[in-house]
Design a protein around this motif. Structure first.
Motif, PDB file in Angstrom:
ATOM      1  N   ARG A  85      24.091 -59.541  14.403  1.00  0.00           N
ATOM      2  CA  ARG A  85      23.345 -58.391  13.871  1.00  0.00           C
ATOM      3  C   ARG A  85      24.125 -57.701  12.771  1.00  0.00           C
ATOM      4  N   GLU A  86      25.429 -57.551  12.990  1.00  0.00           N
ATOM      5  CA  GLU A  86      26.248 -56.806  12.033  1.00  0.00           C
ATOM      6  C   GLU A  86      26.567 -57.602  10.776  1.00  0.00           C
ATOM      7  N   GLU A  87      26.490 -58.928  10.842  1.00  0.00           N
ATOM      8  CA  GLU A  87      26.864 -59.767   9.702  1.00  0.00           C
ATOM      9  C   GLU A  87      25.711 -60.048   8.743  1.00  0.00           C
ATOM     10  N   THR A  88      24.523 -59.560   9.046  1.00  0.00           N
ATOM     11  CA  THR A  88      23.351 -59.878   8.237  1.00  0.00           C
ATOM     12  C   THR A  88      22.762 -58.623   7.600  1.00  0.00           C
ATOM     13  N   PRO A  89      22.013 -58.796   6.506  1.00  0.00           N
ATOM     14  CA  PRO A  89      21.428 -57.640   5.821  1.00  0.00           C
ATOM     15  C   PRO A  89      20.509 -56.821   6.712  1.00  0.00           C
ATOM     16  N   GLU A  90      20.306 -55.591   6.335  1.00  0.00           N
ATOM     17  CA  GLU A  90      19.549 -54.650   7.160  1.00  0.00           C
ATOM     18  C   GLU A  90      18.129 -55.126   7.430  1.00  0.00           C
ATOM     19  N   ASP A  91      17.508 -55.789   6.446  1.00  0.00           N
ATOM     20  CA  ASP A  91      16.115 -56.200   6.596  1.00  0.00           C
ATOM     21  C   ASP A  91      15.977 -57.638   7.098  1.00  0.00           C
ATOM     22  N   PHE A  92      17.053 -58.222   7.608  1.00  0.00           N
ATOM     23  CA  PHE A  92      17.034 -59.603   8.066  1.00  0.00           C
ATOM     24  C   PHE A  92      16.440 -59.682   9.469  1.00  0.00           C
ATOM     25  N   VAL A  93      15.872 -60.843   9.809  1.00  0.00           N
ATOM     26  CA  VAL A  93      15.264 -61.041  11.125  1.00  0.00           C
ATOM     27  C   VAL A  93      15.682 -62.402  11.686  1.00  0.00           C
ATOM     28  N   PHE A  94      15.983 -62.434  12.977  1.00  0.00           N
ATOM     29  CA  PHE A  94      16.273 -63.678  13.681  1.00  0.00           C
ATOM     30  C   PHE A  94      15.089 -64.061  14.572  1.00  0.00           C
ATOM     31  N   ALA A  95      14.794 -65.340  14.623  1.00  0.00           N
ATOM     32  CA  ALA A  95      13.962 -65.870  15.692  1.00  0.00           C
ATOM     33  C   ALA A  95      14.924 -66.426  16.741  1.00  0.00           C
ATOM     34  N   ILE A  96      14.524 -66.389  17.990  1.00  0.00           N
ATOM     35  CA  ILE A  96      15.385 -66.847  19.084  1.00  0.00           C
ATOM     36  C   ILE A  96      14.704 -68.007  19.800  1.00  0.00           C
ATOM     37  N   LEU A 104      19.917 -57.284  19.364  1.00  0.00           N
ATOM     38  CA  LEU A 104      19.625 -57.536  17.950  1.00  0.00           C
ATOM     39  C   LEU A 104      18.787 -56.408  17.360  1.00  0.00           C
ATOM     40  N   GLY A 105      18.146 -55.635  18.209  1.00  0.00           N
ATOM     41  CA  GLY A 105      17.387 -54.480  17.746  1.00  0.00           C
ATOM     42  C   GLY A 105      16.247 -54.860  16.826  1.00  0.00           C
ATOM     43  N   ALA A 106      16.164 -54.169  15.691  1.00  0.00           N
ATOM     44  CA  ALA A 106      15.089 -54.412  14.736  1.00  0.00           C
ATOM     45  C   ALA A 106      15.172 -55.802  14.117  1.00  0.00           C
ATOM     46  N   LYS A 107      16.289 -56.484  14.284  1.00  0.00           N
ATOM     47  CA  LYS A 107      16.449 -57.833  13.729  1.00  0.00           C
ATOM     48  C   LYS A 107      15.965 -58.921  14.685  1.00  0.00           C
ATOM     49  N   LEU A 108      15.475 -58.526  15.848  1.00  0.00           N
ATOM     50  CA  LEU A 108      14.935 -59.494  16.792  1.00  0.00           C
ATOM     51  C   LEU A 108      13.499 -59.816  16.418  1.00  0.00           C
ATOM     52  N   GLY A 109      13.275 -61.059  16.034  1.00  0.00           N
ATOM     53  CA  GLY A 109      11.947 -61.518  15.687  1.00  0.00           C
ATOM     54  C   GLY A 109      11.306 -62.265  16.834  1.00  0.00           C
ATOM     55  N   PRO A 110      10.451 -63.226  16.541  1.00  0.00           N
ATOM     56  CA  PRO A 110       9.756 -63.946  17.601  1.00  0.00           C
ATOM     57  C   PRO A 110      10.671 -64.821  18.442  1.00  0.00           C
ATOM     58  N   ILE A 111      10.228 -65.097  19.652  1.00  0.00           N
ATOM     59  CA  ILE A 111      10.971 -65.956  20.577  1.00  0.00           C
ATOM     60  C   ILE A 111      10.202 -67.266  20.713  1.00  0.00           C
ATOM     61  N   LEU A 112      10.886 -68.354  20.450  1.00  0.00           N
ATOM     62  CA  LEU A 112      10.279 -69.678  20.461  1.00  0.00           C
ATOM     63  C   LEU A 112      10.533 -70.385  21.787  1.00  0.00           C
TER      64      LEU A 112
END
Length: 276
Positions: free
Chosen positions: A66-77, A107-115
Protein backbone atom coordinates in the motif's frame (compact mmCIF):
# COMPACT_ATOMS: atom_id res chain seq x y z
CA UNK A 1 -28.07 -3.88 -12.78
CA UNK A 2 -28.43 -0.37 -11.32
CA UNK A 3 -26.55 2.46 -12.98
CA UNK A 4 -24.36 4.78 -10.93
CA UNK A 5 -24.03 8.51 -11.32
CA UNK A 6 -20.21 8.55 -11.25
CA UNK A 7 -18.08 7.93 -14.28
CA UNK A 8 -17.07 4.29 -14.88
CA UNK A 9 -13.56 3.38 -13.77
CA UNK A 10 -11.07 1.64 -16.05
CA UNK A 11 -8.03 -0.09 -14.56
CA UNK A 12 -5.40 -1.82 -16.67
CA UNK A 13 -2.44 -3.75 -15.34
CA UNK A 14 -0.68 -7.07 -14.95
CA UNK A 15 -0.99 -10.26 -12.94
CA UNK A 16 1.94 -10.23 -10.53
CA UNK A 17 5.08 -8.14 -10.89
CA UNK A 18 8.02 -10.27 -9.69
CA UNK A 19 9.43 -11.95 -12.79
CA UNK A 20 13.18 -12.40 -13.23
CA UNK A 21 13.08 -12.31 -17.08
CA UNK A 22 11.55 -8.82 -16.93
CA UNK A 23 14.71 -7.44 -15.33
CA UNK A 24 16.70 -5.49 -17.87
CA UNK A 25 13.64 -5.52 -20.15
CA UNK A 26 10.56 -3.93 -18.58
CA UNK A 27 12.48 -3.17 -15.42
CA UNK A 28 15.60 -1.04 -16.06
CA UNK A 29 18.91 -2.81 -15.58
CA UNK A 30 20.16 -2.32 -12.06
CA UNK A 31 16.75 -1.49 -10.58
CA UNK A 32 16.67 -3.00 -7.06
CA UNK A 33 14.18 -5.84 -6.79
CA UNK A 34 12.49 -4.07 -3.88
CA UNK A 35 11.75 -1.12 -6.20
CA UNK A 36 9.98 -3.15 -8.88
CA UNK A 37 6.45 -2.70 -7.52
CA UNK A 38 6.95 1.04 -7.25
CA UNK A 39 8.25 1.17 -10.82
CA UNK A 40 5.43 -0.95 -12.25
CA UNK A 41 2.76 1.01 -10.38
CA UNK A 42 3.84 4.27 -12.02
CA UNK A 43 3.30 2.77 -15.49
CA UNK A 44 0.05 0.91 -14.81
CA UNK A 45 -3.16 1.67 -12.93
CA UNK A 46 -3.61 -1.68 -11.18
CA UNK A 47 -1.86 -4.95 -10.40
CA UNK A 48 -3.33 -8.31 -9.56
CA UNK A 49 -1.64 -9.79 -6.48
CA UNK A 50 -1.33 -13.50 -7.27
CA UNK A 51 0.93 -14.50 -4.37
CA UNK A 52 -2.21 -14.64 -2.23
CA UNK A 53 -3.38 -17.55 -4.39
CA UNK A 54 -0.42 -19.72 -3.43
CA UNK A 55 -0.06 -18.85 0.25
CA UNK A 56 -1.33 -16.46 2.90
CA UNK A 57 0.84 -13.37 2.98
CA UNK A 58 2.27 -11.56 5.98
CA UNK A 59 0.19 -8.62 7.23
CA UNK A 60 3.25 -6.39 6.85
CA UNK A 61 3.37 -7.18 3.13
CA UNK A 62 -0.03 -5.61 2.47
CA UNK A 63 0.98 -2.48 4.37
CA UNK A 64 4.24 -2.34 2.42
CA UNK A 65 2.49 -2.71 -0.93
CA UNK A 66 0.00 0.00 0.00
CA UNK A 67 2.75 2.42 0.95
CA UNK A 68 4.91 1.74 -2.13
CA UNK A 69 2.24 2.60 -4.71
CA UNK A 70 0.64 5.87 -5.85
CA UNK A 71 -2.35 7.22 -3.97
CA UNK A 72 -4.82 6.41 -6.76
CA UNK A 73 -3.48 2.89 -7.38
CA UNK A 74 -5.64 -0.22 -6.93
CA UNK A 75 -4.79 -3.88 -6.32
CA UNK A 76 -6.89 -6.87 -7.26
CA UNK A 77 -6.42 -9.83 -4.92
CA UNK A 78 -6.43 -13.44 -6.05
CA UNK A 79 -8.20 -15.63 -3.51
CA UNK A 80 -6.37 -18.57 -1.98
CA UNK A 81 -6.22 -21.87 -3.87
CA UNK A 82 -6.88 -23.68 -0.58
CA UNK A 83 -10.41 -22.31 -0.86
CA UNK A 84 -10.90 -22.91 -4.59
CA UNK A 85 -8.75 -25.96 -5.33
CA UNK A 86 -8.54 -27.89 -2.05
CA UNK A 87 -11.84 -27.08 -0.33
CA UNK A 88 -13.40 -26.62 -3.78
CA UNK A 89 -15.70 -23.93 -2.31
CA UNK A 90 -17.32 -26.39 0.12
CA UNK A 91 -17.18 -25.68 3.85
CA UNK A 92 -14.82 -22.80 3.18
CA UNK A 93 -16.04 -20.36 5.85
CA UNK A 94 -13.04 -20.77 8.17
CA UNK A 95 -10.61 -20.67 5.27
CA UNK A 96 -12.26 -17.46 4.09
CA UNK A 97 -12.04 -16.08 7.63
CA UNK A 98 -8.30 -16.82 7.70
CA UNK A 99 -7.86 -15.23 4.27
CA UNK A 100 -9.47 -11.94 5.30
CA UNK A 101 -7.74 -11.92 8.70
CA UNK A 102 -4.23 -11.75 7.24
CA UNK A 103 -4.25 -8.05 6.38
CA UNK A 104 -5.92 -7.95 2.96
CA UNK A 105 -8.24 -5.23 4.23
CA UNK A 106 -5.34 -3.03 5.33
CA UNK A 107 -4.91 -2.07 1.67
CA UNK A 108 -7.75 0.35 2.38
CA UNK A 109 -8.87 2.38 -0.61
CA UNK A 110 -6.34 0.48 -2.74
CA UNK A 111 -8.21 -2.80 -2.30
CA UNK A 112 -9.96 -3.60 -5.54
CA UNK A 113 -11.86 -6.70 -6.63
CA UNK A 114 -11.14 -10.17 -5.28
CA UNK A 115 -10.65 -12.89 -7.87
CA UNK A 116 -11.69 -16.50 -7.28
CA UNK A 117 -10.22 -18.82 -9.92
CA UNK A 118 -11.67 -22.31 -10.10
CA UNK A 119 -9.61 -25.34 -11.20
CA UNK A 120 -10.09 -26.78 -14.72
CA UNK A 121 -11.74 -29.94 -13.34
CA UNK A 122 -14.35 -28.05 -11.31
CA UNK A 123 -17.68 -28.65 -13.08
CA UNK A 124 -20.58 -26.26 -12.68
CA UNK A 125 -22.62 -27.10 -9.61
CA UNK A 126 -25.23 -24.44 -8.94
CA UNK A 127 -25.71 -25.38 -5.29
CA UNK A 128 -21.98 -25.30 -4.48
CA UNK A 129 -21.40 -22.02 -6.28
CA UNK A 130 -24.49 -20.36 -4.80
CA UNK A 131 -23.50 -21.42 -1.28
CA UNK A 132 -20.03 -19.98 -1.80
CA UNK A 133 -21.46 -16.71 -3.10
CA UNK A 134 -23.64 -16.52 0.02
CA UNK A 135 -20.67 -16.52 2.41
CA UNK A 136 -18.57 -13.97 0.50
CA UNK A 137 -18.47 -10.67 2.41
CA UNK A 138 -19.71 -7.69 0.41
CA UNK A 139 -18.28 -5.00 2.69
CA UNK A 140 -15.12 -4.62 4.73
CA UNK A 141 -17.24 -4.61 7.88
CA UNK A 142 -18.69 -7.99 6.93
CA UNK A 143 -15.19 -9.23 6.11
CA UNK A 144 -13.97 -8.26 9.59
CA UNK A 145 -16.91 -10.08 11.17
CA UNK A 146 -16.03 -13.13 9.10
CA UNK A 147 -12.33 -12.82 10.00
CA UNK A 148 -13.25 -13.07 13.68
CA UNK A 149 -14.18 -16.70 12.96
CA UNK A 150 -10.60 -17.61 12.02
CA UNK A 151 -9.15 -20.73 13.58
CA UNK A 152 -6.17 -21.27 15.88
CA UNK A 153 -3.94 -22.31 12.98
CA UNK A 154 -3.51 -18.63 12.19
CA UNK A 155 -1.17 -17.22 14.82
CA UNK A 156 -1.85 -13.72 16.10
CA UNK A 157 1.31 -12.33 14.52
CA UNK A 158 -0.23 -13.24 11.14
CA UNK A 159 -3.43 -11.28 11.84
CA UNK A 160 -4.24 -7.68 10.94
CA UNK A 161 -7.85 -6.54 11.21
CA UNK A 162 -7.17 -2.84 10.75
CA UNK A 163 -9.54 -1.09 8.36
CA UNK A 164 -10.00 2.60 7.63
CA UNK A 165 -13.75 2.51 7.28
CA UNK A 166 -16.58 0.50 5.77
CA UNK A 167 -16.07 -0.08 2.06
CA UNK A 168 -17.84 -2.28 -0.48
CA UNK A 169 -16.07 -5.45 -1.62
CA UNK A 170 -16.44 -6.80 -5.14
CA UNK A 171 -15.77 -10.33 -6.27
CA UNK A 172 -15.03 -11.96 -9.62
CA UNK A 173 -15.21 -15.64 -10.61
CA UNK A 174 -12.93 -17.18 -13.24
CA UNK A 175 -14.08 -20.59 -14.44
CA UNK A 176 -12.10 -23.14 -16.42
CA UNK A 177 -14.53 -25.99 -17.11
CA UNK A 178 -16.78 -25.85 -20.20
CA UNK A 179 -19.84 -26.77 -18.12
CA UNK A 180 -19.91 -23.15 -16.88
CA UNK A 181 -20.56 -21.87 -20.37
CA UNK A 182 -24.34 -21.98 -19.84
CA UNK A 183 -26.95 -19.37 -19.07
CA UNK A 184 -27.63 -20.83 -15.59
CA UNK A 185 -24.05 -20.13 -14.49
CA UNK A 186 -24.13 -16.62 -15.91
CA UNK A 187 -27.51 -15.91 -14.33
CA UNK A 188 -26.33 -17.16 -10.95
CA UNK A 189 -23.41 -14.74 -11.08
CA UNK A 190 -25.72 -11.91 -12.11
CA UNK A 191 -28.20 -12.64 -9.31
CA UNK A 192 -25.36 -12.39 -6.79
CA UNK A 193 -23.57 -9.42 -8.34
CA UNK A 194 -20.41 -11.43 -9.02
CA UNK A 195 -18.37 -10.52 -12.08
CA UNK A 196 -18.07 -13.47 -14.48
CA UNK A 197 -14.47 -13.14 -15.65
CA UNK A 198 -13.81 -12.58 -19.33
CA UNK A 199 -10.84 -14.89 -19.88
CA UNK A 200 -8.89 -14.78 -23.13
CA UNK A 201 -6.94 -18.04 -23.00
CA UNK A 202 -6.01 -19.04 -26.56
CA UNK A 203 -9.28 -20.98 -26.68
CA UNK A 204 -8.35 -23.30 -23.80
CA UNK A 205 -10.96 -22.17 -21.26
CA UNK A 206 -14.56 -20.91 -21.51
CA UNK A 207 -15.06 -17.44 -22.91
CA UNK A 208 -18.06 -15.43 -21.74
CA UNK A 209 -18.33 -11.66 -21.91
CA UNK A 210 -21.88 -11.17 -20.65
CA UNK A 211 -22.00 -8.49 -17.92
CA UNK A 212 -23.14 -9.94 -14.59
CA UNK A 213 -22.18 -7.09 -12.23
CA UNK A 214 -21.23 -3.43 -12.35
CA UNK A 215 -17.68 -4.67 -12.95
CA UNK A 216 -16.18 -6.31 -16.03
CA UNK A 217 -13.11 -8.27 -14.94
CA UNK A 218 -10.87 -9.29 -17.85
CA UNK A 219 -7.84 -11.59 -17.76
CA UNK A 220 -5.73 -11.71 -20.92
CA UNK A 221 -3.67 -14.90 -20.77
CA UNK A 222 -2.54 -14.79 -24.40
CA UNK A 223 -4.53 -14.85 -27.63
CA UNK A 224 -2.52 -17.54 -29.44
CA UNK A 225 -0.34 -19.25 -26.83
CA UNK A 226 -1.37 -19.49 -23.19
CA UNK A 227 0.73 -17.18 -20.96
CA UNK A 228 3.30 -16.67 -23.71
CA UNK A 229 2.01 -14.84 -26.78
CA UNK A 230 1.77 -11.09 -27.07
CA UNK A 231 -1.20 -9.14 -28.40
CA UNK A 232 -1.09 -7.61 -31.85
CA UNK A 233 -1.94 -3.96 -32.48
CA UNK A 234 -5.20 -5.12 -34.06
CA UNK A 235 -6.06 -7.26 -31.04
CA UNK A 236 -5.38 -4.39 -28.65
CA UNK A 237 -7.60 -2.14 -30.77
CA UNK A 238 -10.33 -4.75 -30.37
CA UNK A 239 -9.97 -4.85 -26.59
CA UNK A 240 -9.98 -1.05 -26.43
CA UNK A 241 -13.26 -1.04 -28.36
CA UNK A 242 -14.78 -3.59 -25.96
CA UNK A 243 -13.72 -1.52 -22.96
CA UNK A 244 -15.27 1.62 -24.43
CA UNK A 245 -18.51 -0.27 -25.09
CA UNK A 246 -18.64 -1.52 -21.50
CA UNK A 247 -17.96 1.90 -20.02
CA UNK A 248 -20.71 3.36 -22.20
CA UNK A 249 -22.99 0.87 -20.44
CA UNK A 250 -21.90 2.35 -17.10
CA UNK A 251 -19.65 -0.56 -16.15
CA UNK A 252 -16.28 -0.40 -14.43
CA UNK A 253 -13.57 -2.39 -16.20
CA UNK A 254 -10.47 -4.07 -14.78
CA UNK A 255 -8.07 -5.69 -17.25
CA UNK A 256 -5.05 -7.78 -16.26
CA UNK A 257 -2.48 -9.13 -18.70
CA UNK A 258 -1.24 -12.57 -17.65
CA UNK A 259 0.92 -13.29 -20.71
CA UNK A 260 4.04 -12.95 -18.60
CA UNK A 261 6.19 -15.89 -19.76
CA UNK A 262 8.00 -13.92 -22.46
CA UNK A 263 7.60 -10.49 -20.90
CA UNK A 264 4.76 -9.20 -23.09
CA UNK A 265 2.35 -8.41 -20.24
CA UNK A 266 3.53 -4.96 -19.06
CA UNK A 267 4.18 -3.69 -22.57
CA UNK A 268 0.77 -4.86 -23.82
CA UNK A 269 -0.86 -3.25 -20.79
CA UNK A 270 0.83 0.09 -21.49
CA UNK A 271 -0.20 -0.08 -25.14
CA UNK A 272 -3.81 -0.66 -24.12
CA UNK A 273 -3.63 2.24 -21.67
CA UNK A 274 -2.42 4.49 -24.51
CA UNK A 275 -5.43 3.55 -26.60
CA UNK A 276 -7.81 4.64 -23.86
Amino acid sequence: MPRRTREPEVRIGISGWTYAPWRGDFYPAGLPHRAELGYASTHLSSIEINGTFYAMQKPSSFVKWREETPEDFVFAIKGGRYITHVKRLVGAEVALANFFATGVLSLGAKLGPILWQLPPNFQFDADKVAAFFDVLPRTTTAAIELAEQRDDKLSEDRVNLDVDGDRPLRHALEVRHPSFQVEEAVSLSRENGIAFVVADSAGKYPYVETPTAELMYVRLHGADELYASGYTEEALDGWAAKIKKWTEQGLDVHVYFDNDAKGFAPFDAMKLIERL
